[in-house]
Enzyme design. Structure first.
Site, PDB file in Angstrom:
ATOM      1  N   LYS A 173       0.852  -1.198   0.000  1.00 48.45           N
ATOM      2  CA  LYS A 173       0.000   0.000   0.000  1.00 48.45           C
ATOM      3  C   LYS A 173       0.885   1.245   0.000  1.00 48.45           C
ATOM      4  CE  LYS A 173      -1.846  -1.520   3.769  1.00 48.45           C
ATOM      5  NZ  LYS A 173      -2.679  -1.826   4.969  1.00 48.45           N
ATOM      6  N   THR A 204      -8.921   9.478   7.657  1.00 48.61           N
ATOM      7  CA  THR A 204      -8.473   8.215   7.052  1.00 48.61           C
ATOM      8  C   THR A 204      -8.240   7.138   8.107  1.00 48.61           C
ATOM      9  OG1 THR A 204      -6.212   9.051   7.168  1.00 48.61           O
ATOM     10  CG2 THR A 204      -7.362   9.317   5.057  1.00 48.61           C
ATOM     11  N   GLY A 206      -8.524   3.902   9.814  1.00 41.77           N
ATOM     12  CA  GLY A 206      -9.098   2.596   9.465  1.00 41.77           C
ATOM     13  C   GLY A 206      -9.026   2.206   8.004  1.00 41.77           C
ATOM     14  N   THR A 207      -8.280   2.961   7.194  1.00 38.42           N
ATOM     15  CA  THR A 207      -8.209   2.630   5.759  1.00 38.42           C
ATOM     16  C   THR A 207      -7.662   1.224   5.519  1.00 38.42           C
ATOM     17  OG1 THR A 207      -6.099   3.794   5.765  1.00 38.42           O
ATOM     18  CG2 THR A 207      -7.967   4.973   4.839  1.00 38.42           C
ATOM     19  N   GLY A 208      -6.594   0.882   6.243  1.00 38.94           N
ATOM     20  CA  GLY A 208      -5.939  -0.412   6.000  1.00 38.94           C
ATOM     21  C   GLY A 208      -6.837  -1.580   6.387  1.00 38.94           C
ATOM     22  N   CYS A 209      -7.512  -1.463   7.535  1.00 32.65           N
ATOM     23  CA  CYS A 209      -8.420  -2.535   8.003  1.00 32.65           C
ATOM     24  C   CYS A 209      -9.554  -2.701   7.001  1.00 32.65           C
ATOM     25  CB  CYS A 209      -9.019  -2.178   9.369  1.00 32.65           C
ATOM     26  SG  CYS A 209      -7.800  -1.714  10.598  1.00 32.65           S
TER      27      CYS A 209
END
Ligand SMILES: Nc1ncnc2c1ncn2[C@@H]1O[C@H](COP(=O)(O)OP(=O)(O)OP(=O)(O)O)[C@@H](O)[C@H]1O
Ligand SMILES: Cc1ncc(CO)c(N)n1
Length: 263
Positions: A173, A204, A206-209
């Site tokens: 990412k 932003t 929590g974008t990865g989860c």
């Protein structure tokens, strides 16, 4: 029957990341979401104020309850806190016949540690090998492989370094680089570049989860990895665009953006 997806992750009391983000994403994408909680965090838009791990037996028991009765079509992991939990979860996933999306969560957006540094070697040697897709961000790549990415070209080098540990696919990412939000998905042969406009939006959390849970939801529906990742990237991009202010710091993405009027 509705596809069933299991998240193995930490709880975010603020509702933007962790288990809460995962279950909201799964609802929005039409699968049945289930959870194994590994740790509880006291967390909000300003940071992580406290974190408590669950005993390894509690994690194993939750996992067995879900898998032995309900069954899973995909598993996703997030915050695993310690080497002991990383190793237990890797063993459970290794014995489960379902694809696994491994988000090797290291630190929160605010820089609070969500994984003991003593657990990094277990992530490399036990968890990454059971991944269908691993989804590190650039800080996690640097911690796990020593590769520091400062440009899009270096994403290839980072991907090759993560693939050495044995995941079938890696999605690097590049969201923390300046410019477009560019991610690289590869299995060492095929290469897919996923590019979205950067939304100049500080909400932003929590974008990865959200991205990893959306990939797991796609895999559970039977999509191949590149199709699941493409659909997940579209979902997270829309959720970031619709992110909103809550509290005094970094607000959450909007998991329900596709349900809002006009979406
Ligand atoms: N400002 C932004 N605009 C558009 N896309 C973004 C933005 N920031 C991140 N992304 C995308 O969001 C996804 C998640 O990437 P990111 O690098 O933010 O994950 P992360 O650091 O693991 O998130 P977190 O730790 O908060 O859960 C990637 O597809 C990335 O490219
Ligand atoms: C519990 C939890 N998991 C993952 C993240 C991702 O940063 C977070 N902030 N909190």
């Amino acid at each position: 029957m509705i596809p069933r997806v299991l998240t193995v992750a930490g709880s975010d009391s603020g509702g933007g990341a962790g288990i809460q983000a995962d279950l909201k994403t799964m609802l929005a994408l039409g699968v049945h979401g289930m959870s194994v909680i590994t740790a509880v965090t006291a967390q909000n838009s300003l940071g992580v104020q406290g974190a408590w791990e669950l005993p390894v037996e509690a994690v194993r028991a939750q996992y067995r309850s879900v898998v032995d009765d309900i069954g899973v079509q995909a598993v996703k992991t997030g915050m695993l806190a310690s080497a002991e939990l990383v190793e237990a979860v890797a063993e459970l996933i290794g014995a489960t016949d379902a694809p696994a999306v491994i988000d090797p969560v290291g630190v929160s957006k605010h820089g609070d540690s969500l994984l003991a540094s003593s657990a990094l070697e277990s992530v490399r040697t036990k968890l990454l090998p059971v991944a269908t897709v691993a989804t590190p961000n650039l800080d996690e790549v640097a911690q796990l492989t020593g590769v520091h990415v400062e440009s899009e070209e270096q994403l290839r080098q980072a991907a090759a370094a993560v693939l050495e540990y044995g995941p079938s696919w890696v999605l690097i990412k590049g969201g923390h680089l300046p410019g477009d939000a560019v991610d690289l998905l590869t299995d060492g042969a095929a290469e897919h570049w996923l590019r979205a406009p950067r939304h100049d939006n500080r909400h932003t959390h929590g974008t990865g989860c959200t991205l990893a849970s959306a990939i797991a939801s796609g895999l559970a529906k039977g999509l191949a990895v590149p199709e699941a990742v493409t659909a997940a990237k579209e979902y997270v991009t829309g959720a970031i665009e619709a992110g909103f202010a809550l509290g005094g710091g970094i607000g959450p993405v909007d998991h329900g953006w596709r349900f809002r009027d006009g979406a």
